[in-house]
Design an enzyme around this catalytic site. Sequence first.
Site, short mmCIF file in Angstrom:
data_model
loop_
_atom_site.label_atom_id
_atom_site.label_comp_id
_atom_site.label_asym_id
_atom_site.label_seq_id
_atom_site.Cartn_x
_atom_site.Cartn_y
_atom_site.Cartn_z
CE LYS A 1 81.54 22.64 22.67
NZ LYS A 1 81.49 24.01 22.13
CG ASN A 2 84.81 23.49 20.25
OD1 ASN A 2 83.59 23.51 20.31
ND2 ASN A 2 85.59 24.07 21.15
NE ARG B 1 83.12 33.59 21.86
CZ ARG B 1 82.67 32.34 21.95
NH1 ARG B 1 81.71 32.04 22.77
NH2 ARG B 1 83.20 31.39 21.20
CG ASP C 1 87.72 25.93 24.89
OD1 ASP C 1 87.40 27.09 25.24
OD2 ASP C 1 87.47 25.47 23.76
NE ARG D 1 76.57 25.47 24.74
CZ ARG D 1 77.57 26.35 24.73
NH1 ARG D 1 77.78 27.10 25.78
NH2 ARG D 1 78.33 26.49 23.69
#
Length: 430
Positions: free
Chosen positions: A22-23, A131, A317, A409
């Site tokens: 995903k990233n 963030r 993560d 997600r």
Amino acid sequence: MDRIRIVGGNALNGIIPISGAKNAALPLMIASLLTSDTLTLENVPHLADVELLLRILGNHGVDVSVNGRREHQDGSYARTIHFTCRTVADTTAPYELVSKMRASFWVIGPLLAREGQARVSLPGGCAIGTRPVDLFIEGLAALGAEMEIDGGYINAKAPKGGLIGARYTFPKVSVGATHVMLMAASLARGTTVIGNAAREPEVVDLANCLIAMGARISGAGTSTITIEGVPSLSGARHRVLPDRIETGTYAMAVAMTGGDVTLSGTDIGLLDTAVEAIRRAGAEVSAVEGGIRVIGHGDQIRPVDIVTEPFPGFPTDLQAQFMGLMTRANGVSHVTETIFENRFMHVQELARLGAKITLSGQTARIEGVTRLRGAPVMATDLRASVSLVIGGLAAEGETMVSRVYHLDRGFERLEEKLTRCGAIIERISG
Ligand code: EPZ
């Protein structure tokens, strides 16, 4: 709202195909804004975040065509997506879209580089921490952009003739700001040298794709990246690298439940630090052809202390998942989070399964227990929620995870992948 029901206690055995990251997929998709030619990405995962970004890119004028998904023997899917942005339709990224996914803020880099201007909503806070975006503002300003905050938006304007290469050292490592600088500097005039750059494999993947598009980049994967700007970029074909976080998550699940699983389509070299921690916890992890084999011994988990750090350190993560594993260790372990200030929301939920965790500042002290018991729990963010799934797989009895849209997600076909390996896990719709 969907929920996931798990009946714990089964060891995992079989093959789990690992999806594209995903990233990596998100910044690669955003890179399609840099060229009027077609960028083709292979191995794009089917995830809620990817689907949302497809919509956002559509808003900026990117034409998307998705090749049908083809299932392979090991259950993996291949999905290829073509992105074409002949002309940028809109240089504004509105609050309604950016607030749903922080990574969509990254369109600021290519829009500014290609169109000379961008108006992008501030992403706002998020569950795992504040963030901020100061590093993006400073970095792009170093390339000559005028950066102004107005009404919750950043208005960015390049100098006449476009961005100008510069030397800029980040005061703090940021994956997203490194992605944005890479994309912006690729089309700047002259040479840019980024110091203290993020070294994550996803940064290297983006750099490789940009190089295939004609960018001149060296040093990606080290903390100094040099980019010689070019006037334009072309299309390219690029394969998204395997998801190291998904890989580590399933490896930890096997370490916890016991069993013997091959994670296919992934690469052990993407997660050395996490593999080391899983081995120290007592599981066997080895590279096999086309993937990784993990053999877990369930009840004999050893306590291991970890500290999250930017790559190549232990990834934030995977912090929640590792804490899940440590809840059943034979002793006391410590997990220290240094990247995000509020990434411990899983602690309360793991406690509902019987885990004994105390928090002191940025460190969690985990006293391993001999067994966890199923309970209703709530997903709070993407990685926190999968730690509850791992806990549920190892717990006695039934665990019901609510708010699973967080999982959707970032984990492709999670229930299906685990069911194929013998887990009792199902999605309950509505
Ligand atoms: C990326 O987020 C990932 N997201 C995150 O994964 C991951 O946790 C994070 O990198 C760290 O590895 C994607 O790739 C889409 P950062 P990013 O900028 O780029 C601070 C997941 O679960 N910072 O490297 O947003 C920031 O607050 C997600 O898949 C500033 O201070 O993270 C944090 O403390 C969650 N100012 C630290 O830097 C800035 O301008 C690292 O954040 C930017 C960041």
